[in-house]
Design a protein around this motif. Sequence first.
Motif, PDB file in Angstrom:
ATOM      1  N   CYS A  22     -31.978 -70.891 -86.429  1.00  0.00           N
ATOM      2  CA  CYS A  22     -32.659 -70.287 -85.290  1.00  0.00           C
ATOM      3  C   CYS A  22     -31.671 -69.710 -84.290  1.00  0.00           C
ATOM      4  O   CYS A  22     -31.918 -68.694 -83.684  1.00  0.00           O
ATOM      5  CB  CYS A  22     -33.565 -71.322 -84.613  1.00  0.00           C
ATOM      6  N   LYS A  29     -34.877 -60.255 -88.301  1.00  0.00           N
ATOM      7  CA  LYS A  29     -36.110 -60.749 -88.914  1.00  0.00           C
ATOM      8  C   LYS A  29     -36.346 -62.226 -88.608  1.00  0.00           C
ATOM      9  O   LYS A  29     -37.438 -62.745 -88.788  1.00  0.00           O
ATOM     10  CB  LYS A  29     -36.074 -60.551 -90.430  1.00  0.00           C
ATOM     11  N   THR A  31     -35.733 -65.822 -85.980  1.00  0.00           N
ATOM     12  CA  THR A  31     -36.070 -66.226 -84.617  1.00  0.00           C
ATOM     13  C   THR A  31     -34.801 -66.293 -83.783  1.00  0.00           C
ATOM     14  O   THR A  31     -33.765 -66.757 -84.246  1.00  0.00           O
ATOM     15  CB  THR A  31     -36.755 -67.600 -84.620  1.00  0.00           C
ATOM     16  N   TYR A  69     -34.891 -57.784 -81.443  1.00  0.00           N
ATOM     17  CA  TYR A  69     -35.933 -58.811 -81.552  1.00  0.00           C
ATOM     18  C   TYR A  69     -37.149 -58.460 -80.708  1.00  0.00           C
ATOM     19  O   TYR A  69     -37.023 -57.944 -79.594  1.00  0.00           O
ATOM     20  CB  TYR A  69     -35.399 -60.168 -81.101  1.00  0.00           C
ATOM     21  N   LYS A  70     -38.317 -58.781 -81.223  1.00  0.00           N
ATOM     22  CA  LYS A  70     -39.563 -58.619 -80.492  1.00  0.00           C
ATOM     23  C   LYS A  70     -39.821 -59.880 -79.669  1.00  0.00           C
ATOM     24  O   LYS A  70     -39.297 -60.947 -79.985  1.00  0.00           O
ATOM     25  CB  LYS A  70     -40.717 -58.370 -81.461  1.00  0.00           C
ATOM     26  N   GLU A  72     -42.233 -61.926 -79.588  1.00  0.00           N
ATOM     27  CA  GLU A  72     -42.781 -63.042 -80.363  1.00  0.00           C
ATOM     28  C   GLU A  72     -41.729 -63.719 -81.241  1.00  0.00           C
ATOM     29  O   GLU A  72     -41.976 -64.803 -81.803  1.00  0.00           O
ATOM     30  CB  GLU A  72     -43.961 -62.587 -81.213  1.00  0.00           C
ATOM     31  N   GLN A  73     -40.566 -63.102 -81.372  1.00  0.00           N
ATOM     32  CA  GLN A  73     -39.492 -63.710 -82.161  1.00  0.00           C
ATOM     33  C   GLN A  73     -38.574 -64.598 -81.315  1.00  0.00           C
ATOM     34  O   GLN A  73     -37.691 -65.262 -81.837  1.00  0.00           O
ATOM     35  CB  GLN A  73     -38.646 -62.624 -82.836  1.00  0.00           C
ATOM     36  N   GLU A  75     -37.505 -67.726 -79.100  1.00  0.00           N
ATOM     37  CA  GLU A  75     -37.796 -69.130 -78.861  1.00  0.00           C
ATOM     38  C   GLU A  75     -36.949 -69.578 -77.664  1.00  0.00           C
ATOM     39  O   GLU A  75     -35.729 -69.683 -77.755  1.00  0.00           O
ATOM     40  CB  GLU A  75     -37.450 -69.989 -80.079  1.00  0.00           C
TER      41      GLU A  75
END
Length: 270
Positions: A22, A29, A31, A69-70, A72-73, A75
């Motif tokens: 992560c 692609k 997180t 990164y979007k 939603e990706q 954390e």
Amino acid sequence: MRVPKAGAMAVVVGLALTATGCGGDEGPKGTLSIGIKFDQPGVGLRETGGVFSGFDVDVATYIAKELGYKPEQIEFKKVDSSDRELLLQYNEVKFVAASYSISDKRKEKVDFAGPYFTAHQDLLVRADDNTITKAEDLNNRKLCSVSGSTSASNVKEKLAPKASLLELGGYSECVIALQDGQADAMTTDNSILAGYAAQKANAGKFKLVGLSLSNESYGIGVKKGNKELVDKINAALKKMVADGSWDAAVKKNFGPAYRSEPAPQITTGS
């Protein structure tokens, strides 16, 4: 966080064993794990329902976008001041955006991108209090800050030796004490103070005095030796300033109590 040596080793081993991709080097692609504060309104806050807000959150999200990164990706992981270097070292997070002041001591353990914000130690007072316009006015008054704060000791030792210190467990408690008249002022970085003043529940209740008792350059912390990431983040920060997103984030998160100043010049990287 103070732990015995054996406990510290357990923390290190545990982080090493649980570290996953992560925070590693996978492509867009995967997180992206980012370390932020969860308890600083206007800077980094985890709100009810798991929504994240604050200037550091907006900066981190912008950087993530520029890295491919979007939202939603992403954390977001909670970091305390005491464990930021450890989380970077063991790849628990890719980078840290958490009111992380750049210092020579910290640069021995991590690399920094930025700075992306300059904070100043200031005072927060009640909106109707016109008697405190400088730090010296706190003599024979009560000043609140968190336990062990260097900000409070800076005021008392250098500027207002007759001030009475009220040390509480968190800044939120100081805000309550200030509101209830148990304290005459509270002190820490102006970014944090402005964040509290900008909360809806505090609208019109407080104001910043507008002092610069210290200068803190906030940087984005990355794992030591990752110069490529430092350069990519610096490029993202420059773009954020150029397209107006940085100014918009300042206004949104710090509100009218904050006296805005230009973004600092980036001094790290290649």
